[in-house]
Scaffold this motif. Structure first.
Motif, short mmCIF file in Angstrom:
data_model
loop_
_atom_site.label_atom_id
_atom_site.label_comp_id
_atom_site.label_asym_id
_atom_site.label_seq_id
_atom_site.Cartn_x
_atom_site.Cartn_y
_atom_site.Cartn_z
N GLU A 1 0.83 -1.21 0.00
CA GLU A 1 0.00 0.00 0.00
C GLU A 1 0.87 1.26 0.00
O GLU A 1 0.57 2.22 -0.70
N VAL A 2 1.94 1.24 0.76
CA VAL A 2 2.85 2.40 0.80
C VAL A 2 3.45 2.62 -0.59
O VAL A 2 3.47 3.74 -1.10
N VAL A 3 3.93 1.54 -1.22
CA VAL A 3 4.53 1.66 -2.55
C VAL A 3 3.48 2.11 -3.57
O VAL A 3 3.76 2.93 -4.45
N ARG A 4 2.26 1.60 -3.45
CA ARG A 4 1.18 2.01 -4.35
C ARG A 4 0.94 3.52 -4.23
O ARG A 4 0.80 4.22 -5.23
N ASN A 5 0.93 4.04 -3.00
CA ASN A 5 0.75 5.47 -2.79
C ASN A 5 1.92 6.27 -3.36
O ASN A 5 1.73 7.33 -3.95
N LEU A 6 3.14 5.76 -3.17
CA LEU A 6 4.32 6.43 -3.72
C LEU A 6 4.26 6.47 -5.25
O LEU A 6 4.58 7.49 -5.87
N ALA A 7 3.84 5.36 -5.86
CA ALA A 7 3.73 5.32 -7.32
C ALA A 7 2.68 6.32 -7.80
O ALA A 7 2.88 7.02 -8.80
N PHE A 8 1.57 6.40 -7.08
CA PHE A 8 0.53 7.36 -7.45
C PHE A 8 1.05 8.79 -7.33
O PHE A 8 0.85 9.60 -8.23
N LYS B 1 8.40 4.11 -17.97
CA LYS B 1 8.60 2.66 -18.05
C LYS B 1 8.87 2.08 -16.67
O LYS B 1 8.29 1.05 -16.29
N GLU B 2 9.75 2.71 -15.89
CA GLU B 2 10.08 2.22 -14.56
C GLU B 2 8.86 2.24 -13.65
O GLU B 2 8.64 1.32 -12.85
N LEU B 3 8.05 3.29 -13.76
CA LEU B 3 6.83 3.37 -12.96
C LEU B 3 5.87 2.25 -13.34
O LEU B 3 5.29 1.60 -12.47
N ALA B 4 5.73 1.98 -14.64
CA ALA B 4 4.85 0.91 -15.09
C ALA B 4 5.34 -0.45 -14.60
O ALA B 4 4.55 -1.29 -14.15
N ILE B 5 6.65 -0.67 -14.64
CA ILE B 5 7.22 -1.94 -14.15
C ILE B 5 6.98 -2.07 -12.65
O ILE B 5 6.60 -3.14 -12.16
N ALA B 6 7.18 -0.98 -11.91
CA ALA B 6 6.96 -1.01 -10.46
C ALA B 6 5.51 -1.34 -10.14
O ALA B 6 5.23 -2.14 -9.24
N ILE B 7 4.58 -0.74 -10.88
CA ILE B 7 3.16 -1.01 -10.64
C ILE B 7 2.84 -2.46 -10.96
O ILE B 7 2.11 -3.13 -10.21
N HIS C 1 3.00 13.71 -9.81
CA HIS C 1 4.08 14.71 -9.92
C HIS C 1 4.55 14.80 -11.37
O HIS C 1 4.79 15.90 -11.89
N MET C 2 4.68 13.65 -12.03
CA MET C 2 5.10 13.66 -13.43
C MET C 2 4.06 14.39 -14.29
O MET C 2 4.42 15.12 -15.21
N ALA C 3 2.79 14.20 -13.97
CA ALA C 3 1.73 14.85 -14.74
C ALA C 3 1.72 16.36 -14.53
O ALA C 3 1.38 17.11 -15.44
N GLU C 4 2.11 16.81 -13.34
CA GLU C 4 2.09 18.23 -13.02
C GLU C 4 3.39 18.93 -13.37
O GLU C 4 3.46 20.16 -13.34
N ASP C 5 4.44 18.19 -13.66
CA ASP C 5 5.75 18.77 -13.91
C ASP C 5 5.72 19.66 -15.14
O ASP C 5 4.94 19.47 -16.06
N GLU C 6 6.61 20.63 -15.12
CA GLU C 6 6.70 21.59 -16.22
C GLU C 6 7.18 20.92 -17.51
O GLU C 6 6.83 21.34 -18.60
N GLU C 7 7.99 19.91 -17.36
CA GLU C 7 8.58 19.26 -18.52
C GLU C 7 7.90 17.91 -18.75
O GLU C 7 7.41 17.30 -17.82
N PRO C 8 7.90 17.44 -20.00
CA PRO C 8 7.30 16.12 -20.25
C PRO C 8 8.07 15.04 -19.49
O PRO C 8 9.27 15.13 -19.27
N ALA C 9 7.32 14.02 -19.07
CA ALA C 9 7.94 12.92 -18.33
C ALA C 9 8.90 12.16 -19.24
O ALA C 9 8.63 11.95 -20.42
#
Length: 182
Positions: free
Chosen positions: A95-102, A121-127, A107-115
């Motif tokens: 659950e902690v890791v799921r929250n961190l991934a979310f 890829k790493e986020l998808a693998i972690a999920i 954060h990636m969606a809100e960042d000024e620059e494209p992810a």
């Protein structure tokens, strides 16, 4: 699109110096800004603004607050779950890791620059790994519950046999306890 923070463009060694100055309670943000700008001037680089340093200091303070909060929560749960079965701790960590991934995805969606594609890829693998671990935990829990039911049914059957129930009555009793159709 928002302009990139001048703090993020600082060379790594100067950024480290700024971070050290901002962590020092004896140094004000104004002093930190002046000292960093003196170093930048020596190197012929553009100065940083007081507001940029202030925004960065606020971001650092927020990160520090979240880190302290996470540590306090982890200590509380580790104290509570220290004597719990490993499966429960695993569920908590999932659950902690799921929250961190979310949080990372937001954060990636809100960042000024494209992810960066590698980060996605790493986020998808972690999920994916997280979901596989959660599935394995569920399967393990189901197996443990089944084994517990079987042990209880066998104990009940032994008690029933000692008290004179017939083999047929004991078989019926076990089937009903285990939820097995006749």
């Amino acid at each position: 699109m928002a302009k990139k923070s001048t703090i993020k463009t600082l060379p790594a060694d100067i950024l480290e110096q700024l971070q050290a100055l901002l962590r020092d309670p004896r140094v004000t943000q104004l002093d930190a800004t002046q000292r960093i700008n003196a170093i930048l001037a020596e190197q012929g680089q553009e100065p940083v603004s007081k507001s940029a340093v202030n925004r960065y200091a606020m971001q650092m303070a927020e990160v520090g607050r979240k880190l302290q909060e996470s540590r306090a929560i982890a200590e509380m749960w580790i104290g509570k779950l220290g004597s719990q079965p490993a499966g429960e701790v695993g569920k908590l960590l999932n659950e902690v890791v799921r929250n961190l991934a979310f949080d990372a995805a937001m954060h990636m969606a809100e960042d000024e620059e494209p992810a960066h594609p590698g980060a996605i890829k790493e986020l998808a693998i972690a999920i994916e790994k997280l979901e596989n671990a959660a599935s394995k935990n569920e399967q393990r829990d189901a197996l443990i519950r089944k084994q517990e039911r079987e042990e209880m049914a066998n104990k009940a059957a032994d008690i029933a046999k000692r008290n004179g129930l017939t083999a047929e009555a004991i078989a019926t009793f076990k089937r009903e306890m285990l939820g097995v159709p006749a």
